[in-house]
Design a protein around this motif. Structure first.
Motif, PDB file in Angstrom:
ATOM      1  N   ASP A 296      53.428  46.420  43.371  1.00  0.00           N
ATOM      2  CA  ASP A 296      52.670  45.175  43.223  1.00  0.00           C
ATOM      3  C   ASP A 296      51.165  45.449  43.250  1.00  0.00           C
ATOM      4  O   ASP A 296      50.412  44.877  42.456  1.00  0.00           O
ATOM      5  N   GLU A 297      50.734  46.307  44.156  1.00  0.00           N
ATOM      6  CA  GLU A 297      49.313  46.650  44.219  1.00  0.00           C
ATOM      7  C   GLU A 297      48.852  47.297  42.922  1.00  0.00           C
ATOM      8  O   GLU A 297      47.765  46.982  42.408  1.00  0.00           O
ATOM      9  N   TYR A 298      49.654  48.204  42.405  1.00  0.00           N
ATOM     10  CA  TYR A 298      49.272  48.875  41.169  1.00  0.00           C
ATOM     11  C   TYR A 298      49.147  47.890  40.020  1.00  0.00           C
ATOM     12  O   TYR A 298      48.184  47.938  39.242  1.00  0.00           O
ATOM     13  N   ASN A 299      50.091  46.973  39.903  1.00  0.00           N
ATOM     14  CA  ASN A 299      50.046  45.992  38.823  1.00  0.00           C
ATOM     15  C   ASN A 299      48.838  45.070  38.953  1.00  0.00           C
ATOM     16  O   ASN A 299      48.195  44.729  37.958  1.00  0.00           O
ATOM     17  N   ARG A 300      48.505  44.664  40.185  1.00  0.00           N
ATOM     18  CA  ARG A 300      47.326  43.819  40.383  1.00  0.00           C
ATOM     19  C   ARG A 300      46.043  44.587  40.067  1.00  0.00           C
ATOM     20  O   ARG A 300      45.101  44.030  39.503  1.00  0.00           O
ATOM     21  N   PHE A 301      46.018  45.862  40.406  1.00  0.00           N
ATOM     22  CA  PHE A 301      44.845  46.680  40.091  1.00  0.00           C
ATOM     23  C   PHE A 301      44.703  46.845  38.574  1.00  0.00           C
ATOM     24  O   PHE A 301      43.582  46.778  38.044  1.00  0.00           O
TER      25      PHE A 301
ATOM     26  N   LEU B 265      41.419  45.797  36.485  1.00  0.00           N
ATOM     27  CA  LEU B 265      40.671  46.778  35.710  1.00  0.00           C
ATOM     28  C   LEU B 265      40.525  46.333  34.259  1.00  0.00           C
ATOM     29  O   LEU B 265      39.432  46.429  33.673  1.00  0.00           O
ATOM     30  N   GLU B 266      41.606  45.821  33.667  1.00  0.00           N
ATOM     31  CA  GLU B 266      41.529  45.373  32.279  1.00  0.00           C
ATOM     32  C   GLU B 266      40.603  44.168  32.144  1.00  0.00           C
ATOM     33  O   GLU B 266      39.818  44.083  31.189  1.00  0.00           O
TER      34      GLU B 266
ATOM     35  N   LEU C  69      45.761  50.414  31.746  1.00  0.00           N
ATOM     36  CA  LEU C  69      46.550  51.484  32.346  1.00  0.00           C
ATOM     37  C   LEU C  69      48.022  51.231  32.060  1.00  0.00           C
ATOM     38  O   LEU C  69      48.506  50.112  32.241  1.00  0.00           O
ATOM     39  N   GLY C  70      48.724  52.253  31.617  1.00  0.00           N
ATOM     40  CA  GLY C  70      50.154  52.116  31.358  1.00  0.00           C
ATOM     41  C   GLY C  70      50.958  52.165  32.646  1.00  0.00           C
ATOM     42  O   GLY C  70      50.428  52.351  33.743  1.00  0.00           O
ATOM     43  N   GLN C  71      52.256  52.009  32.505  1.00  0.00           N
ATOM     44  CA  GLN C  71      53.145  52.133  33.652  1.00  0.00           C
ATOM     45  C   GLN C  71      53.160  53.580  34.145  1.00  0.00           C
ATOM     46  O   GLN C  71      52.996  54.520  33.376  1.00  0.00           O
ATOM     47  N   GLY C  72      53.366  53.737  35.436  1.00  0.00           N
ATOM     48  CA  GLY C  72      53.526  55.070  36.011  1.00  0.00           C
ATOM     49  C   GLY C  72      52.242  55.852  36.145  1.00  0.00           C
ATOM     50  O   GLY C  72      52.274  57.089  36.248  1.00  0.00           O
TER      51      GLY C  72
ATOM     52  N   ILE D  78      44.727  49.879  48.409  1.00  0.00           N
ATOM     53  CA  ILE D  78      44.245  49.283  47.165  1.00  0.00           C
ATOM     54  C   ILE D  78      43.993  47.788  47.353  1.00  0.00           C
ATOM     55  O   ILE D  78      43.029  47.233  46.806  1.00  0.00           O
ATOM     56  N   THR D  79      44.843  47.112  48.131  1.00  0.00           N
ATOM     57  CA  THR D  79      44.625  45.687  48.399  1.00  0.00           C
ATOM     58  C   THR D  79      43.294  45.466  49.092  1.00  0.00           C
ATOM     59  O   THR D  79      42.513  44.570  48.729  1.00  0.00           O
ATOM     60  N   GLU D  80      43.009  46.294  50.090  1.00  0.00           N
ATOM     61  CA  GLU D  80      41.727  46.200  50.793  1.00  0.00           C
ATOM     62  C   GLU D  80      40.561  46.493  49.840  1.00  0.00           C
ATOM     63  O   GLU D  80      39.513  45.835  49.888  1.00  0.00           O
ATOM     64  N   LEU D  81      40.755  47.454  48.971  1.00  0.00           N
ATOM     65  CA  LEU D  81      39.707  47.792  47.998  1.00  0.00           C
ATOM     66  C   LEU D  81      39.430  46.615  47.069  1.00  0.00           C
ATOM     67  O   LEU D  81      38.264  46.272  46.813  1.00  0.00           O
ATOM     68  N   MET D  82      40.477  45.997  46.533  1.00  0.00           N
ATOM     69  CA  MET D  82      40.272  44.884  45.597  1.00  0.00           C
ATOM     70  C   MET D  82      39.599  43.698  46.284  1.00  0.00           C
ATOM     71  O   MET D  82      38.780  43.010  45.680  1.00  0.00           O
ATOM     72  N   SER D  83      39.917  43.473  47.547  1.00  0.00           N
ATOM     73  CA  SER D  83      39.246  42.399  48.293  1.00  0.00           C
ATOM     74  C   SER D  83      37.765  42.712  48.449  1.00  0.00           C
ATOM     75  O   SER D  83      36.910  41.834  48.290  1.00  0.00           O
ATOM     76  N   ALA D  84      37.457  43.969  48.750  1.00  0.00           N
ATOM     77  CA  ALA D  84      36.058  44.371  48.898  1.00  0.00           C
ATOM     78  C   ALA D  84      35.307  44.262  47.574  1.00  0.00           C
ATOM     79  O   ALA D  84      34.128  43.908  47.538  1.00  0.00           O
TER      80      ALA D  84
END
Length: 279
Positions: free
Chosen positions: A8-13, A17-18, A25-28, A49-55
């Motif tokens: 979930d974090e990866y998909n939100r990131f 980013l896009e 970014l592709g899958q994997g 990553i969640t903390e990073l996106m909040s920051a």
């Protein structure tokens, strides 16, 4: 990065980013995010990553730093050769015959190898054809990455970077070696290049009009919709009959109203057509 990234974090990131840079970014590709952001997160004492996106939501500067870290800055001198042959044998003579100053845009210029390569080609053309090219030629070089632009503006390269496409003649004619073994590009090449930050998702209206746009090996990172949007807006940034140069693996799709393909045997360049439809 002390906590393992969840799906979930990866998909939100990826979405973030896009949205902010256009980069898909592709899958994997979790490993890519982890490897490129680990040092930054350690420096900022951010544990996930969640903390990073909040920051990032609170800090524009941090957002730019993350996008910078995720930007691919793969480049070399005179990349692929065919575009530069077309530039010196076809495009420069055509512009010279029009008797007006040449304006070029190097989009996604990374650390400066492409615009400086173009500037060296201009120097070589002027040596071979004195007086043909009207004075005042300019190259605008843009990128989304502040660190890449800073390196490009400095115009100083390590030996390893120099050897990626640079021949001995150009090295001798257009660089000076510093005492620490680095190579500094000379003023006659760097003087016609202006560097500016530019996100290709954003408007080009303030950049002006160009005779030639080099937009090579960057559109492959964008969605089909964003790619089409960028190419339409680049058409509006070209002077009538201006040229667009893409990367070897890139092509125009469904834009025949905007551009015509010009075969150069070998190599392809796209000429802007007059366009009277809805933009």
């Amino acid at each position: 990065m002390t906590k393992e990234m969840t799906a979930d974090e990866y998909n939100r990131f990826r979405v973030m980013l896009e949205k902010n840079s256009g980069i898909m970014l592709g899958q994997g590709k979790e490993y890519l995010v982890t490897s490129r952001l680990r040092r930054l997160m350690e420096r900022e004492s951010i544990n996930s990553i969640t903390e990073l996106m909040s920051a990032m939501e609170r800090s524009r500067s941090l957002q730019e730093t993350v996008i910078d870290a995720m930007t691919t800055n793969e480049t070399l001198w005179f990349r692929d050769e065919h575009p530069y042959r077309i530039f010196r044998e076809k495009l420069l003579p055509e512009i010279a015959a029009q008797r007006r100053p040449l304006k070029i845009w190097s989009a996604a210029c990374s650390t400066g190898q492409e615009p400086y390569s173009l500037s060296m080609e201009i120097e070589e053309y002027k040596k071979r054809n004195p007086g043909q090219l009207m004075a005042g030629e300019r190259i605008l070089a843009t990128d989304i990455s502040p660190s890449s632009l800073a390196a490009a503006k400095e115009g100083v390269y390590q030996q390893l970077a120099i050897r990626r496409g640079m021949n001995d003649i150009h090295l001798k004619n257009y660089f000076d070696e510093d005492s620490d073994g680095r190579w500094r590009i000379r003023q006659n090449v760097r003087g016609r290049v202006e560097f500016r930050i530019q996100n290709l998702q954003q408007s080009f209206a303030m950049l002006g009009k160009f005779d030639i746009i080099f937009c090579r090996n960057v559109l492959i990172y964008f969605s089909a919709e964003l790619k089409t949007d960028i190419l339409r807006r680049m058409h509006a940034s070209l002077n009538p009959g201006g040229y667009l140069m893409l990367g070897a693996s890139e092509a125009l799709n469904n834009l025949s109203d905007y551009y015509e393909m010009v075969q150069c045997h070998p190599g392809i360049v796209y000429r802007a057509k007059p366009f009277s439809g809805q933009r």
